[in-house]
Design an enzyme around this catalytic site. Structure first.
Site, mmCIF file in Angstrom:
data_model
loop_
_atom_site.group_PDB
_atom_site.id
_atom_site.type_symbol
_atom_site.label_atom_id
_atom_site.label_comp_id
_atom_site.label_asym_id
_atom_site.label_seq_id
_atom_site.Cartn_x
_atom_site.Cartn_y
_atom_site.Cartn_z
ATOM 1 N N PRO A 93 0.782 -1.213 -0.038
ATOM 2 C CA PRO A 93 0.116 0.011 -0.092
ATOM 3 C C PRO A 93 0.940 1.393 0.048
ATOM 4 O O PRO A 93 1.811 1.300 0.667
ATOM 5 C CB PRO A 93 -0.850 -0.157 1.351
ATOM 6 C CG PRO A 93 -0.728 -1.837 1.663
ATOM 7 C CD PRO A 93 0.612 -2.009 1.135
ATOM 8 N N GLU A 94 0.834 2.153 -0.894
ATOM 9 C CA GLU A 94 1.322 3.473 -0.780
ATOM 10 C C GLU A 94 0.272 4.423 -0.468
ATOM 11 O O GLU A 94 -0.602 4.142 0.065
ATOM 12 C CB GLU A 94 1.623 3.665 -2.472
ATOM 13 C CG GLU A 94 2.724 2.768 -2.773
ATOM 14 C CD GLU A 94 3.118 2.832 -4.313
ATOM 15 O OE1 GLU A 94 3.064 4.074 -4.851
ATOM 16 O OE2 GLU A 94 3.666 1.677 -4.954
#
Length: 309
Positions: A2-3
């Site tokens: 996840p960014e």
């Protein structure tokens, strides 16, 4: 992994679902998930009887501000005196925070459970909801930060982060100065969290495509026009992904267990061998500093070419 957009989506969901509910208990199923304190009992004890006044995001970190639970929701003027520590979370590669009912069957990769009661619960309370941390690869971490403790003293990675992309600090002048004269590939520089907090592999590829820059281009060789286009493109792809609910290629789910939709409209990421959406050239994939990197050999030349944004 996840960014920024995915973590932002999770943060917004948590702020909709978890605030001002009494924490009535918890369970740690994998002890190494808790980075601080060392004792799992101390970690759970630091949450018991608290509630969350708000979730914040810094880079890819999620930070929940805790307060001493009361039967009445505290007014903003009272929150400072009631503040009682923090809960920190980093999802790493495969972490998920899911808001579920306690009776829901446990996923085999569940690592931590935090139980919440509603305002009708007694002094001990009975769980009516659960925040469940699921993490297949087990790299995710949680921190309990005691009251009156500087949060970055416990979650030390916070000290190293560069500015947030949507903050005033991340201006064109800042980015230009950061990239000036650096003998480093631009893709590698963008992944450095001390340069930009929260930008990762997916959106670095996407921003470089939109700005017409080959990922292997050295920072020192970028023109002023390219850097300006890159600055615009970073903000554009991040906002577009947030609007689409993030990207799901393998593990990302929001707090309600729903996939993100950005992957279906990605320009280059995870599309090696497929035609470019602009010129139909077959997209390529290389390894750069150990990371998969996707680009269009026609649209992303080594010269100062750029795409309209």
């Amino acid at each position: 992994m996840p960014e920024l957009p995915e973590v932002e989506i999770v943060k917004r969901g948590l702020n909709q679902l978890t605030l001002n509910k009494k924490i009535v208990g918890g369970e740690v199923l994998l002890e190494r998930t808790v980075a601080h304190p060392i004792s799992v009992g101390d970690f759970l004890g630091g949450l018991q009887g608290k509630a969350i006044t708000g979730w914040h995001r810094r880079g890819k970190y999620l930070l929940a501000q805790l307060y001493k639970w009361d039967t009445k929701t505290p007014k903003l003027t009272q929150l400072k005196e009631k503040q009682d520590g923090w809960l920190g979370v980093h999802l790493r590669m495969t972490g998920q925070l899911l808001w579920v009912k306690p009776e829901e069957s446990l996923h085999k990769h569940t690592r931590v459970r935090i139980f919440f009661g509603d305002r009708s619960s007694g002094s001990e309370g009975h769980p009516t909801d659960e925040l469940r941390f699921v993490d297949q690869r087990t790299f995710g971490q949680m921190w309990g930060v005691p009251p009156a403790t500087e949060i970055s003293h416990i979650i030390t990675g916070l000290k190293k982060l560069g500015p947030e992309p949507f903050s005033p600090e991340f201006c064109l002048e800042y980015l230009t100065n950061k990239l000036d004269k650096r003998h480093r590939a631009i893709k590698t520089a963008l992944l450095d969290q001390t340069t930009i907090a929260g930008l990762g592999n997916i959106y670095a590829d996407e921003a470089l495509f939109l700005s017409g820059i080959r990922p292997t281009t050295l920072c020192k060789d970028l023109t002023e026009t390219q850097i300006e286009q890159l600055h615009i493109a970073i903000l554009k792809v991040l906002q577009n992904s947030i609007d689409a609910g993030g990207t799901t290629f393998s593990n990302f789910l929001n707090v309600k267990g729903v996939n993100g939709n950005y992957g279906g409209v990605a320009w280059v990421y995870n599309r090696a061998g497929q035609p470019c959406r602009i010129c139909d050239t077959s997209l390529e994939k290389i390894k750069l500093a150990g990371r998969s990197t996707h680009f269009c050999p026609q649209c992303q030349l080594d010269s100062a070419s750029s795409l309209p944004l």
